[in-house]
Enzyme design. Structure first.
Site, PDB file in Angstrom:
ATOM      1  N   HIS A  95      44.287  43.791  45.048  1.00  0.00           N
ATOM      2  CA  HIS A  95      45.633  43.622  44.470  1.00  0.00           C
ATOM      3  C   HIS A  95      46.317  42.515  45.257  1.00  0.00           C
ATOM      4  O   HIS A  95      46.991  42.748  46.263  1.00  0.00           O
ATOM      5  CB  HIS A  95      46.434  44.927  44.570  1.00  0.00           C
ATOM      6  CG  HIS A  95      47.766  44.840  43.869  1.00  0.00           C
ATOM      7  ND1 HIS A  95      47.903  44.966  42.508  1.00  0.00           N
ATOM      8  CD2 HIS A  95      49.018  44.620  44.339  1.00  0.00           C
ATOM      9  CE1 HIS A  95      49.170  44.840  42.162  1.00  0.00           C
ATOM     10  NE2 HIS A  95      49.875  44.621  43.267  1.00  0.00           N
ATOM     11  N   GLU A 137      45.320  46.857  47.882  1.00  0.00           N
ATOM     12  CA  GLU A 137      46.141  45.691  48.217  1.00  0.00           C
ATOM     13  C   GLU A 137      45.701  45.156  49.580  1.00  0.00           C
ATOM     14  O   GLU A 137      44.862  45.764  50.267  1.00  0.00           O
ATOM     15  CB  GLU A 137      47.643  46.038  48.216  1.00  0.00           C
ATOM     16  CG  GLU A 137      48.518  44.787  48.305  1.00  0.00           C
ATOM     17  CD  GLU A 137      50.008  45.000  47.990  1.00  0.00           C
ATOM     18  OE1 GLU A 137      50.406  46.100  47.581  1.00  0.00           O
ATOM     19  OE2 GLU A 137      50.759  44.016  48.156  1.00  0.00           O
ATOM     20  N   ASP A 146      51.923  40.792  47.588  1.00  0.00           N
ATOM     21  CA  ASP A 146      53.174  40.254  47.041  1.00  0.00           C
ATOM     22  C   ASP A 146      53.663  39.130  47.958  1.00  0.00           C
ATOM     23  O   ASP A 146      53.200  38.992  49.086  1.00  0.00           O
ATOM     24  CB  ASP A 146      54.239  41.344  46.882  1.00  0.00           C
ATOM     25  CG  ASP A 146      54.723  41.896  48.215  1.00  0.00           C
ATOM     26  OD1 ASP A 146      53.874  42.345  49.006  1.00  0.00           O
ATOM     27  OD2 ASP A 146      55.933  41.857  48.492  1.00  0.00           O
TER      28      ASP A 146
HETATM   29  O1  9MR Z   1      52.501  44.691  43.114  1.00  0.00           O
HETATM   30  C1  9MR Z   1      53.277  45.504  43.989  1.00  0.00           C
HETATM   31  C2  9MR Z   1      52.635  45.595  45.343  1.00  0.00           C
HETATM   32  O2  9MR Z   1      52.518  44.310  45.922  1.00  0.00           O
HETATM   33  C3  9MR Z   1      53.405  46.548  46.221  1.00  0.00           C
HETATM   34  O3  9MR Z   1      52.774  46.794  47.440  1.00  0.00           O
HETATM   35  C4  9MR Z   1      53.611  47.880  45.542  1.00  0.00           C
HETATM   36  C5  9MR Z   1      54.497  48.707  46.429  1.00  0.00           C
HETATM   37  O4  9MR Z   1      55.192  49.707  45.773  1.00  0.00           O
HETATM   38  O5  9MR Z   1      54.168  47.717  44.261  1.00  0.00           O
HETATM   39  C6  9MR Z   1      53.450  46.862  43.394  1.00  0.00           C
HETATM   40  O6  9MR Z   1      54.174  46.697  42.232  1.00  0.00           O
HETATM   41  C7  9MR Z   1      54.087  47.761  41.305  1.00  0.00           C
HETATM   42  C8  9MR Z   1      55.424  48.478  41.205  1.00  0.00           C
HETATM   43  O7  9MR Z   1      55.734  49.108  42.428  1.00  0.00           O
HETATM   44  C9  9MR Z   1      55.385  49.468  40.082  1.00  0.00           C
HETATM   45  N1  9MR Z   1      55.008  48.846  38.859  1.00  0.00           N
HETATM   46  C10 9MR Z   1      53.687  48.199  38.905  1.00  0.00           C
HETATM   47  C11 9MR Z   1      53.639  47.158  39.976  1.00  0.00           C
HETATM   48  C12 9MR Z   1      52.209  46.600  40.112  1.00  0.00           C
HETATM   49  O8  9MR Z   1      51.897  45.676  39.199  1.00  0.00           O
HETATM   50  O1  9MR Z   2      52.234  49.411  54.225  1.00  0.00           O
HETATM   51  C1  9MR Z   2      53.256  50.076  53.499  1.00  0.00           C
HETATM   52  C2  9MR Z   2      52.935  51.538  53.476  1.00  0.00           C
HETATM   53  O2  9MR Z   2      53.025  52.058  54.777  1.00  0.00           O
HETATM   54  C3  9MR Z   2      53.901  52.244  52.536  1.00  0.00           C
HETATM   55  O3  9MR Z   2      53.496  53.585  52.404  1.00  0.00           O
HETATM   56  C4  9MR Z   2      53.906  51.564  51.175  1.00  0.00           C
HETATM   57  C5  9MR Z   2      54.856  52.183  50.181  1.00  0.00           C
HETATM   58  O4  9MR Z   2      56.163  52.035  50.587  1.00  0.00           O
HETATM   59  O5  9MR Z   2      54.271  50.212  51.335  1.00  0.00           O
HETATM   60  C6  9MR Z   2      53.370  49.495  52.104  1.00  0.00           C
HETATM   61  O6  9MR Z   2      53.805  48.195  52.241  1.00  0.00           O
HETATM   62  C7  9MR Z   2      53.829  47.380  51.091  1.00  0.00           C
HETATM   63  C8  9MR Z   2      55.224  46.807  51.019  1.00  0.00           C
HETATM   64  O7  9MR Z   2      56.130  47.816  50.720  1.00  0.00           O
HETATM   65  C9  9MR Z   2      55.309  45.669  50.025  1.00  0.00           C
HETATM   66  N1  9MR Z   2      54.324  44.692  50.261  1.00  0.00           N
HETATM   67  C10 9MR Z   2      52.965  45.213  50.225  1.00  0.00           C
HETATM   68  C11 9MR Z   2      52.807  46.266  51.276  1.00  0.00           C
HETATM   69  C12 9MR Z   2      51.371  46.802  51.303  1.00  0.00           C
HETATM   70  O8  9MR Z   2      51.063  47.545  50.173  1.00  0.00           O
END
Ligand code: 9MR
Ligand code: 9MR
Ligand code: ZN
Length: 560
Positions: A499, A538, A188
């Site tokens: 991702h 991701e 993201d």
């Molecule tokens: O795309 C999002 C990703 O970059 C984040 O790490 C992740 C963390 O929660 O969430 C992803 O977005 C999702 C969202 O949380 C729930 N709906 C689907 C999204 C993915 O397309």
């Molecule tokens: O790295 C993070 C991980 O420790 C957490 O469990 C997770 C859900 O909260 O989120 C990860 O971080 C994401 C962040 O929230 C949004 N950008 C993408 C990160 C990697 O997935």
């Protein structure tokens, strides 16, 4: 050579699978069956341990040199053992006794199945992965165009998020602050101070531990800052953004973010409004730590920048002193990454770096009080617990005045943590230094184990620690349940569908190169190379920062 399989797709995979090539050619490239022989697909360093994990096979194996076909090693697979987390029977093909053969291409052949896999042996094995993982940070830049080549493919995006960011949540609706720049966080495009701090802190640790080896690698970063080594120029890009996140009173805003995660589009097409999220004490402490580090690290190259960083560190340090209680960022209108965790570890780390840079005796008193309260060294940590960074700075400091008993205790705890990591690796069928723990981003932790391991190696000179660092790299590069590299564009059968909005949103089929994906979660077998699978596939700056540390540690033998 890197990422060739992307160009040749199924053909290369078929070659890799040898006798079962006909079946493999029909598989989708995203989901090939794992080879039975699982090893570091990038290769092995001469003179270091060399071993593969082999599923469901017994009997003899050979190592052949491709240049002349010579069989350079013949051995017996170890008796199969059940690997608890994947439920597989695994044997080990140990060919460490090869020692220091000529550099080049080799293949490992299991006699019973005649399956064979290729690998390299070379002293400079990790140079190219290091270059790619570091260049990946550049490719993450926000607020500027970026471009790069990999395996004949061109990657680029135009200037993005040039309006960062709206100050509505700081009481100034419709007003914009100067928060362009920095790196996107992950797949993201938001920018989070806590995770930025964790990443910069780990990369600075790499610089302080392996600076000369890092400087010897020519990085592929087009826009460099004059006078700075490329590695520090890249870090300055992030530090300049971090500085823009500091308020006049010394507090530091928590993040720049859209309210929700946006679509899977290229960054320069993303027009969602982005806001500055109010301050948190964790962000302020992580900021203080990185600015204090920067003040000493940049001093030999750019005195003015170093002085600015010191000034920024002082203001945030004073703010933290005046606000000793945890302050959580107000972000209830935001669905994006929270990056919230208690701030004690962040405050310990800030105190350690601030003391190391300034030598202020009052700060040492505060730091030692904090260490007394929590002097154990963790075997397993990420952005939510950064105290190990502080403990190591304290332990390796050359400053006078530390409490000798406390130093000895931290040293003992560090060795105990490193021993636990080594034991976890030795007990695991794929020699995984994180043992059987799987969670979001655990591949990052596998790489990050290198920090504690290399610290133990530096203190004791015992190569068992450096070998466990290599176990981690072996695991990430293919000695795993999937028999695949977890780093885009590196090694054999790397992720093709991370991702990642940038990879998904551009017209190029190949993913952007040099990125470590999060890894299996919540179980050892739960990883899929699917774009939708953000829980395991991701990418993120803190995982790449850890990978950069691990790779940097092996640019010279055992990080010497
Ligand atoms: O795309 C999002 C990703 O970059 C984040 O790490 C992740 C963390 O929660 O969430 C992803 O977005 C999702 C969202 O949380 C729930 N709906 C689907 C999204 C993915 O397309
Ligand atoms: O790295 C993070 C991980 O420790 C957490 O469990 C997770 C859900 O909260 O989120 C990860 O971080 C994401 C962040 O929230 C949004 N950008 C993408 C990160 C990697 O997935
Ligand atoms: Zn951007």
């Amino acid at each position: 050579m890197w990422g060739l399989q992307r160009q040749f797709g199924a053909g290369m995979i078929a070659m890799f699978l040898g006798s079962v090539s006909a079946a493999a050619a029909d598989e989708t490239p995203s989901d090939p069956p794992p080879p039975a022989i699982r090893l570091n697909t990038v290769g092995y360093l001469p003179g270091r341990p060399m071993a593969a994990s082999v599923a469901k096979q017994t009997g003899k194996f050979q190592v052949r040199r491709l240049a002349d076909g010579a069989v350079v090693w013949e051995g017996e697979l170890s008796p199969p053992r059940l690997n608890g987390d994947t439920g597989e029977e695994l044997s080990t093909a140990d060919f460490s006794s090869l020692g220091e053969p000529p550099s080049g291409e080799y293949e490992l052949i299991v006699a019973a199945s005649s399956e064979r896999v290729r690998f390299r042996i070379a002293a400079d094995l990790y140079r190219e992965p290091f270059r790619l993982a570091t260049r990946a940070m550049y490719l993450w830049r926000c607020g500027t165009p970026v471009h790069g080549e990999h395996a004949g493919v061109h990657f680029e995006h135009g200037p993005c998020h040039m309006d960062d960011a709206l100050l509505d949540f700081l009481g100034q609706p419709g007003v914009r602050g100067p928060m362009t720049g920095g790196w996107h966080d992950a797949g993201d495009y938001n920018k989070y101070v806590v995770n930025a701090g964790a990443t910069v802190g780990v990369m600075f640790r790499a610089w302080e531990d392996f600076g000369p080896a890092i400087e010897a690698v020519e990085l592929d970063i087009p826009e460099t800052t004059p006078r700075l080594p490329d590695f520090l120029a890249e870090l300055k890009w992030e530090l300049d953004w971090l500085r823009s996140m500091q308020a006049a009173d010394g507090s530091v805003y928590h993040k720049v973010s859209a309210k929700n995660f946006g679509g899977m589009i290229a960054s320069d097409k993303d027009a969602d409004p982005r806001y500055v999220v109010p301050w948190s004490s964790a962000a302020t402490a992580d900021f203080t730590a990185t600015m204090a580090q920067a003040a000493r690290i940049y001093l030999p190259y750019d005195g003015e920048f170093a002085a600015d960083c010191l000034d920024a560190a002082k203001r945030s340090h004073a703010f933290l002193q005046a606000h000793p209680d945890e302050h959580v960022a107000e972000q209830k209108e935001f669905q994006t990454g929270g990056y919230h965790a208690p701030d004690l570890d962040d405050r310990l780390w800030a105190a350690a770096e601030f003391w190391e840079t300034t030598g202020d005796p009052a700060v040492l008193i505060d730091l030692e009080k904090r260490i007394e309260a929590t002097a154990n060294v963790d075997v397993d940590w990420d952005w939510s617990n950064l105290k190990t960074l502080g403990l190591l700075t304290y332990l390796f400091s050359e400053r006078e005045g530390r409490n000798a008993e406390l130093v000895a205790r931290v040293r003992k705890n560090l060795i105990a943590a490193a021993d636990e990591i080594v034991a976890a690796s030795q007990a695991h069928g794929y020699a995984r230094p994180l043992g059987q723990k799987y969670y979001w981003g655990c591949n990052g932790t596998v790489a990050r184990q290198a920090i504690v391991l290399q610290a133990a190696y530096r203190i004791t000179g015992d190569e068992v620690y450096c070998n466990a660092t290599l176990d981690g790299l072996n695991h990430l590069l293919g000695r795993n349940h999937f028999g695949r590299s977890f780093i885009t564009g590196v090694g054999e059968r790397p992720p093709l569908h991370p991702h990642d909005r940038q990879s998904e949103g551009d017209a190029v089929e190949a993913p952007w190169p040099g990125y470590l994906v999060g890894g299996a979660n919540p179980k050892a077998t739960d990883w899929t190379d699917r774009m939708e699978d953000y829980r395991t596939n991701e990418i993120a700056i803190n995982w790449n920062g850890a990978l950069i540390y691990a790779l940097a540690s092996q640019l010279e033998p055992c990080g010497k």
